[in-house]
Enzyme design. Sequence first.
Site, PDB file in Angstrom:
ATOM      1  N   HIS A  78      35.287   7.069  15.856  1.00  0.00           N
ATOM      2  CA  HIS A  78      34.846   8.454  16.040  1.00  0.00           C
ATOM      3  C   HIS A  78      34.528   8.753  17.509  1.00  0.00           C
ATOM      4  O   HIS A  78      34.321   7.831  18.306  1.00  0.00           O
ATOM      5  CB  HIS A  78      33.600   8.683  15.191  1.00  0.00           C
ATOM      6  CG  HIS A  78      33.857   8.389  13.753  1.00  0.00           C
ATOM      7  ND1 HIS A  78      34.206   9.358  12.837  1.00  0.00           N
ATOM      8  CD2 HIS A  78      33.889   7.204  13.071  1.00  0.00           C
ATOM      9  CE1 HIS A  78      34.415   8.796  11.660  1.00  0.00           C
ATOM     10  NE2 HIS A  78      34.229   7.487  11.774  1.00  0.00           N
TER      11      HIS A  78
ATOM     12  N   HIS B  51      39.709   9.356  15.129  1.00  0.00           N
ATOM     13  CA  HIS B  51      40.410   9.924  13.973  1.00  0.00           C
ATOM     14  C   HIS B  51      41.078  11.268  14.330  1.00  0.00           C
ATOM     15  O   HIS B  51      40.671  11.954  15.260  1.00  0.00           O
ATOM     16  CB  HIS B  51      39.420  10.144  12.823  1.00  0.00           C
ATOM     17  CG  HIS B  51      38.328  11.118  13.168  1.00  0.00           C
ATOM     18  ND1 HIS B  51      38.498  12.478  13.088  1.00  0.00           N
ATOM     19  CD2 HIS B  51      37.072  10.915  13.621  1.00  0.00           C
ATOM     20  CE1 HIS B  51      37.381  13.079  13.474  1.00  0.00           C
ATOM     21  NE2 HIS B  51      36.493  12.161  13.812  1.00  0.00           N
TER      22      HIS B  51
ATOM     23  N   ARG C  78      37.887   9.704   7.276  1.00  0.00           N
ATOM     24  CA  ARG C  78      38.765  10.268   8.317  1.00  0.00           C
ATOM     25  C   ARG C  78      39.287   9.177   9.257  1.00  0.00           C
ATOM     26  O   ARG C  78      40.426   9.239   9.733  1.00  0.00           O
ATOM     27  CB  ARG C  78      38.074  11.405   9.069  1.00  0.00           C
ATOM     28  CG  ARG C  78      36.743  11.087   9.755  1.00  0.00           C
ATOM     29  CD  ARG C  78      36.059  12.396  10.120  1.00  0.00           C
ATOM     30  NE  ARG C  78      34.848  12.291  10.922  1.00  0.00           N
ATOM     31  CZ  ARG C  78      33.616  12.142  10.427  1.00  0.00           C
ATOM     32  NH1 ARG C  78      33.434  12.033   9.131  1.00  0.00           N
ATOM     33  NH2 ARG C  78      32.563  12.112  11.241  1.00  0.00           N
TER      34      ARG C  78
ATOM     35  N   GLU D 215      30.524   7.660  12.998  1.00  0.00           N
ATOM     36  CA  GLU D 215      30.106   8.681  13.963  1.00  0.00           C
ATOM     37  C   GLU D 215      28.584   8.642  14.093  1.00  0.00           C
ATOM     38  O   GLU D 215      27.885   8.177  13.170  1.00  0.00           O
ATOM     39  CB  GLU D 215      30.577  10.057  13.471  1.00  0.00           C
ATOM     40  CG  GLU D 215      30.265  11.236  14.386  1.00  0.00           C
ATOM     41  CD  GLU D 215      30.769  11.047  15.812  1.00  0.00           C
ATOM     42  OE1 GLU D 215      30.157  10.237  16.549  1.00  0.00           O
ATOM     43  OE2 GLU D 215      31.754  11.702  16.202  1.00  0.00           O
TER      44      GLU D 215
HETATM   45  O1  LIG Z   1      30.426  14.728  14.421  1.00  0.00           O
HETATM   46  C1  LIG Z   1      31.015  15.653  14.955  1.00  0.00           C
HETATM   47  O2  LIG Z   1      30.717  16.865  14.775  1.00  0.00           O
HETATM   48  C2  LIG Z   1      32.158  15.372  15.871  1.00  0.00           C
HETATM   49  O3  LIG Z   1      32.953  14.409  15.317  1.00  0.00           O
HETATM   50  C3  LIG Z   1      31.690  14.925  17.230  1.00  0.00           C
HETATM   51  O4  LIG Z   1      30.942  15.954  17.676  1.00  0.00           O
HETATM   52  P1  LIG Z   1      30.531  16.166  19.209  1.00  0.00           P
HETATM   53  O5  LIG Z   1      31.771  16.475  19.999  1.00  0.00           O
HETATM   54  O6  LIG Z   1      29.597  17.326  19.104  1.00  0.00           O
HETATM   55  O7  LIG Z   1      29.824  14.923  19.655  1.00  0.00           O
END
Ligand SMILES: O=C(O)[C@H](O)COP(=O)(O)O
Length: 343
Positions: free
Chosen positions: A271, A98, A147, A201
């Site tokens: 994600h 996203h 998103r 995610e």
């Molecule tokens: O969920 C989150 O904060 C981001 O989309 C991914 O986070 P990360 O780069 O800390 O895995």
Amino acid sequence: MASSVLNQVIGTLHSFGSSEKSRDHRELGKVSVRLPFKVQRFQVIGLKQDNQRSASSIRASASQTSVFDPVSTPSNSKSTSSESRKKSNEAALILIRHGESLWNEKNLFTGCVDVPLTKKGIEEAIEAGKRISNIPVDMIYTSALIRAQMTAMLAMTQHRRKKVPIILHDENERARVWSQIFSEDTKKQSIPVITAWQLNERMYGELQGLNKQETADRYGKEQVHEWRRSYDIPPPNGESLEMCAERAVAYFRDEIEPQLLSGKNVMVAAHGNSLRSIIMYLDKLTSQEVISLELSTGIPMLYIIKEGKFIRRGSPVGPSEAGVYAYTRTLAQYRQKLDEVVL
Ligand SMILES: O=C(O)[C@H](O)COP(=O)(O)O
């Protein structure tokens, strides 16, 4: 009465997007009945370009593709359709993380919190759409989070084929019944969008809503890096990448891969971590290699599945990037058709 209405709905879903009663339609129907209802800087560190990987299994005959449907008028599609059926043992897979979300902007751990895109994220999604505007898309899978759904929809506003992406709702019988389409022609001009929580995610546990920098200041950079990038160490009460991969890869293998193997061109908008797990599967990365895989927001990445093998083709940098179309004859032909017919 109710069951005949339901059967009618299921029949409608089975035939969504095509008039052929093929195996993949039954699978689409199965998915939609069962379920309610994303690289210029796609950094792939330490990975070989254009690597070929075997798909785990070939469960569908690769006999059908809609790669030539851009011009689905009887007169000009007849010869090319039969030609394409003979050669249709390949399909395109577009993965896209996203665009920037409001919590990406604020540097907050987001995980499964359902946060929309920023203006920049909207622009990234539109730009991504331009880059893939000549690549066929027959089905779209997104996570259940807004998103990813915004990104898919905004990207599709740029597609030259101008099919309409339509979210399949089957969270209850009423949702299914009330979202029926009664025109075969309209269905043919639509792209089914299937939303699945399994593509969400990773659940970031007690880090959700916390500022990433402040968390590093408090718990130490190393600890936070371990939570964010180790393979099997979960953040407090959250999912490790391994846990996220268990559901995201299972979903990919069970629901998305059969569509690709049957010749459907698929876009997946999801994600950072659900896509890292899927890429780990596609590229057969080790748990060490995946640690250094970073995905930028809003950058599409193209794979071709050919004879059961996933072939990574990088990220189209523009809608007419010669390299992308040189990779496969069917993509080149699809684009040529668009050029001839759309404008
Ligand atoms: O969920 C989150 O904060 C981001 O989309 C991914 O986070 P990360 O780069 O800390 O895995």
